[in-house]
Scaffold this motif. Structure first.
Motif, PDB file in Angstrom:
ATOM      1  N   GLY A   1       0.812  -1.214   0.000  1.00  0.00           N
ATOM      2  CA  GLY A   1       0.000   0.000   0.000  1.00  0.00           C
ATOM      3  C   GLY A   1       0.845   1.263   0.000  1.00  0.00           C
ATOM      4  N   LEU A   2       1.934   1.266   0.752  1.00  0.00           N
ATOM      5  CA  LEU A   2       2.815   2.439   0.768  1.00  0.00           C
ATOM      6  C   LEU A   2       3.521   2.639  -0.575  1.00  0.00           C
ATOM      7  CD1 LEU A   2       4.359   2.174   4.336  1.00  0.00           C
ATOM      8  CD2 LEU A   2       2.700   3.858   3.513  1.00  0.00           C
TER       9      LEU A   2
ATOM     10  N   GLN B   1       2.254   1.774  -3.493  1.00  0.00           N
ATOM     11  CA  GLN B   1       1.230   2.305  -4.382  1.00  0.00           C
ATOM     12  C   GLN B   1       0.937   3.780  -4.100  1.00  0.00           C
ATOM     13  OE1 GLN B   1      -0.065   0.871  -7.062  1.00  0.00           O
ATOM     14  NE2 GLN B   1       1.287  -0.851  -6.649  1.00  0.00           N
ATOM     15  N   LEU B   2       0.938   4.150  -2.815  1.00  0.00           N
ATOM     16  CA  LEU B   2       0.717   5.545  -2.442  1.00  0.00           C
ATOM     17  C   LEU B   2       1.838   6.437  -2.958  1.00  0.00           C
ATOM     18  CD1 LEU B   2      -1.072   7.514  -0.795  1.00  0.00           C
ATOM     19  CD2 LEU B   2       0.425   7.039   1.151  1.00  0.00           C
ATOM     20  N   ALA B   3       3.088   5.985  -2.819  1.00  0.00           N
ATOM     21  CA  ALA B   3       4.220   6.756  -3.331  1.00  0.00           C
ATOM     22  C   ALA B   3       4.137   6.881  -4.853  1.00  0.00           C
ATOM     23  CB  ALA B   3       5.527   6.096  -2.916  1.00  0.00           C
TER      24      ALA B   3
ATOM     25  N   HIS C   1       1.427   6.867  -6.648  1.00  0.00           N
ATOM     26  CA  HIS C   1       0.342   7.808  -6.939  1.00  0.00           C
ATOM     27  C   HIS C   1       0.819   9.251  -6.776  1.00  0.00           C
ATOM     28  CE1 HIS C   1      -3.592   9.693  -6.939  1.00  0.00           C
ATOM     29  NE2 HIS C   1      -3.301  10.231  -5.763  1.00  0.00           N
ATOM     30  N   PHE C   2       1.514   9.535  -5.682  1.00  0.00           N
ATOM     31  CA  PHE C   2       1.983  10.897  -5.461  1.00  0.00           C
ATOM     32  C   PHE C   2       3.009  11.322  -6.502  1.00  0.00           C
ATOM     33  CE2 PHE C   2       0.373  10.649  -1.027  1.00  0.00           C
ATOM     34  CZ  PHE C   2      -0.418  11.780  -1.094  1.00  0.00           C
TER      35      PHE C   2
ATOM     36  N   ARG D   1       0.148  13.402  -8.534  1.00  0.00           N
ATOM     37  CA  ARG D   1       0.125  14.668  -7.795  1.00  0.00           C
ATOM     38  C   ARG D   1       1.295  15.574  -8.137  1.00  0.00           C
ATOM     39  NH1 ARG D   1      -4.896  15.373  -6.274  1.00  0.00           N
ATOM     40  NH2 ARG D   1      -5.710  13.478  -5.346  1.00  0.00           N
TER      41      ARG D   1
END
Length: 95
Positions: free
Chosen positions: A75-76, A78-80, A82-83, A87
């Motif tokens: 999950g981390l 994937q979050l990185a 995404h950012f 973003r």
């Protein structure tokens, strides 16, 4: 077999992995060889007997903790991703 033999076998696996990693890079074979080396070292120092004494609840807790930690790491990542991509809109070498 003698405990010293398991120690030697474990070191052969580890040193062989290091040498082949330097020469060939990462291989999926290491996912098999590392646990085998760990088991050899566990047999050498008799910690394998402690595993036999574990209860079912302890095994379930360990498996759950492993699955949860792998999920958190995934999950981390994937979050990185995404950012970085969505973003911050980083591309190329800045990524």
């Amino acid at each position: 077999m003698n405990k010293r033999v398991f120690n030697i076998i474990g070191w052969i696996f580890l040193l062989g992995m290091v040498a082949s990693w330097i020469r060939l890079g990462y291989l999926d074979l290491y996912l098999i060889l590392l646990p085998v080396a760990t088991i050899c070292f566990s047999i050498k120092d008799d910690s394998i007997k402690k595993i036999k004494k574990m209860s079912i609840l302890q095994v379930i807790v360990i498996l759950f903790a492993f699955i949860a930690s792998v999920g958190i790491v995934f999950g981390l990542i994937q979050l990185a991703n995404h950012f970085i991509n969505d973003r911050l809109h980083l591309t190329g070498w800045m990524k």
